[in-house]
Design an enzyme around this catalytic site. Structure first.
Site, PDB file in Angstrom:
ATOM      1  N   ASN A 111      40.875  45.192  37.811  1.00 23.49           N
ATOM      2  CA  ASN A 111      40.316  45.548  39.169  1.00 23.49           C
ATOM      3  C   ASN A 111      39.612  44.316  39.885  1.00 23.49           C
ATOM      4  O   ASN A 111      38.963  43.479  39.164  1.00 23.49           O
ATOM      5  CB  ASN A 111      39.296  46.490  38.932  1.00 23.49           C
ATOM      6  CG  ASN A 111      38.848  47.203  40.369  1.00 23.49           C
ATOM      7  OD1 ASN A 111      39.647  47.371  41.200  1.00 23.49           O
ATOM      8  ND2 ASN A 111      37.586  47.500  40.269  1.00 23.49           N
ATOM      9  N   HIS A 113      36.646  43.501  42.631  1.00 18.68           N
ATOM     10  CA  HIS A 113      35.651  44.557  43.465  1.00 18.68           C
ATOM     11  C   HIS A 113      34.610  43.417  44.204  1.00 18.68           C
ATOM     12  O   HIS A 113      34.362  42.519  43.863  1.00 18.68           O
ATOM     13  CB  HIS A 113      34.893  45.205  42.222  1.00 18.68           C
ATOM     14  CG  HIS A 113      33.712  45.927  42.821  1.00 18.68           C
ATOM     15  ND1 HIS A 113      33.881  47.255  43.502  1.00 18.68           N
ATOM     16  CD2 HIS A 113      32.151  45.728  42.948  1.00 18.68           C
ATOM     17  CE1 HIS A 113      32.632  47.563  43.791  1.00 18.68           C
ATOM     18  NE2 HIS A 113      31.676  46.829  43.803  1.00 18.68           N
ATOM     19  N   ASP A 149      33.609  50.772  37.946  1.00 19.10           N
ATOM     20  CA  ASP A 149      33.279  49.411  38.138  1.00 19.10           C
ATOM     21  C   ASP A 149      32.625  48.771  36.965  1.00 19.10           C
ATOM     22  O   ASP A 149      31.523  48.291  37.268  1.00 19.10           O
ATOM     23  CB  ASP A 149      32.563  49.148  39.531  1.00 19.10           C
ATOM     24  CG  ASP A 149      33.306  49.344  40.620  1.00 19.10           C
ATOM     25  OD1 ASP A 149      34.642  49.458  40.670  1.00 19.10           O
ATOM     26  OD2 ASP A 149      32.616  49.896  41.765  1.00 19.10           O
TER      27      ASP A 149
HETATM   28  C1  GAR Z   1      39.017  44.328  48.569  1.00 17.22           C
HETATM   29  O1  GAR Z   1      37.995  43.629  49.025  1.00 17.22           O
HETATM   30  C2  GAR Z   1      38.550  44.672  47.080  1.00 17.22           C
HETATM   31  O2  GAR Z   1      37.517  43.813  46.327  1.00 17.22           O
HETATM   32  C3  GAR Z   1      38.165  46.134  47.613  1.00 17.22           C
HETATM   33  O3  GAR Z   1      38.797  46.792  48.465  1.00 17.22           O
HETATM   34  C4  GAR Z   1      39.448  45.452  49.214  1.00 17.22           C
HETATM   35  C5  GAR Z   1      40.806  45.718  49.373  1.00 17.22           C
HETATM   36  O4  GAR Z   1      41.352  44.682  50.447  1.00 17.22           O
HETATM   37  N1  GAR Z   1      38.077  46.916  46.406  1.00 17.22           N
HETATM   38  C6  GAR Z   1      37.007  47.639  46.352  1.00 17.22           C
HETATM   39  O5  GAR Z   1      35.925  47.876  46.961  1.00 17.22           O
HETATM   40  C7  GAR Z   1      37.166  48.559  44.836  1.00 17.22           C
HETATM   41  N2  GAR Z   1      35.881  49.443  44.578  1.00 17.22           N
HETATM   42  P1  GAR Z   1      42.951  44.506  50.444  1.00 17.22           P
HETATM   43  O6  GAR Z   1      43.716  45.788  50.397  1.00 17.22           O
HETATM   44  O7  GAR Z   1      43.192  43.848  51.692  1.00 17.22           O
HETATM   45  O8  GAR Z   1      43.467  43.892  49.171  1.00 17.22           O
END
Ligand code: GAR
Length: 209
Positions: A111, A113, A149
């Site tokens: 993952n 984060h 997480d």
């Molecule tokens: C990313 O910034 C990722 O770190 C976050 O969602 C975004 C997705 O962006 N994930 C979380 O917050 C998970 N807890 P993307 O769809 O443009 O890759």
């Protein structure tokens, strides 16, 4: 050269991390993996459009189409497993996964984060970091376990918070780092370069971040 690892990517939203991974795989002959599937809990996720544009198979399983979480997770796991992935990447996948899913790919689900874990777990990490008033935050790539997480950390990188940052500007700078860190970690996992020892993830060569 050995057979590339088969990668499944799970997305809920725009999929810029998915795109970064696709670009890295295309750019590096020795990446060690290929994306064989993009799956989502949201049939309209832009990440699925990116996959189709790249000629990659897609699956979507919406929670609302299933009687309960357990049956949804089993359906998602079955759909993913049908594509025989070696590695599963959560790239902005905004649903919790339990052992129903994770037990199919032990130590093989990654993952990304947008915080320096264990700070600011959950779905609003960038908002929470800004609200807390930290001057440094960042991103974490980690193996996924059944806690939120929480799994062993593969790599982290810090990002400074600017005095005039809002959620969008800070998240954009964090994502620019994610787009480099996530492919580096996924490549290392695909090439079997990571050794998991309890909470510690080691590589015989340099850590990706
Ligand atoms: C990313 O910034 C990722 O770190 C976050 O969602 C975004 C997705 O962006 N994930 C979380 O917050 C998970 N807890 P993307 O769809 O443009 O890759």
């Amino acid at each position: 050269m050995s057979t590339p690892a088969r990668i499944a990517v799970l997305v809920s939203g725009s999929g810029t991390n998915l795109q970064a991974l696709l670009d890295a795989v295309a750019a590096q002959d020795d990446f060690g993996g290929e994306v064989v599937l993009v799956a989502s809990d949201r049939p309209g996720a832009t990440g699925l459009d990116r996959a189709r544009a790249a000629g990659i198979a897609t699956e979507s399983r919406a929670l609302d189409d299933h009687p309960d979480r357990q049956s949804w997770e089993t359906a998602l796991a079955d759909a993913v497993a049908a594509h025989r992935p070696d590695v599963v990447v959560l790239a902005g996948f905004m649903r919790l996964l339990t052992t129903t899913f994770l037990s199919r790919w032990p130590d093989r689900v990654v993952n990304v984060h947008p915080s320096l874990l264990p700070a600011f777990r959950g779905a609003h990490a960038v908002d929470d970091a800004l609200a807390y008033g930290v001057t440094v935050t960042g991103c974490t790539v980690h193996l996924v376990d059944e806690l939120v997480d929480h799994g062993p950390i593969i790599a982290q990188e810090a990002v400074r918070v600017a005095p005039d940052d809002d959620v969008d500007s800070l998240h954009a700078r964090i994502q620019a780092v994610e787009h480099r860190l996530l492919p580096a970690c996924v490549g290392a996992l695909c090439r079997d370069e990571l050794v998991v020892d309890g909470r510690h993830v080691r590589t015989p060569s340099a850590r990706p971040g």
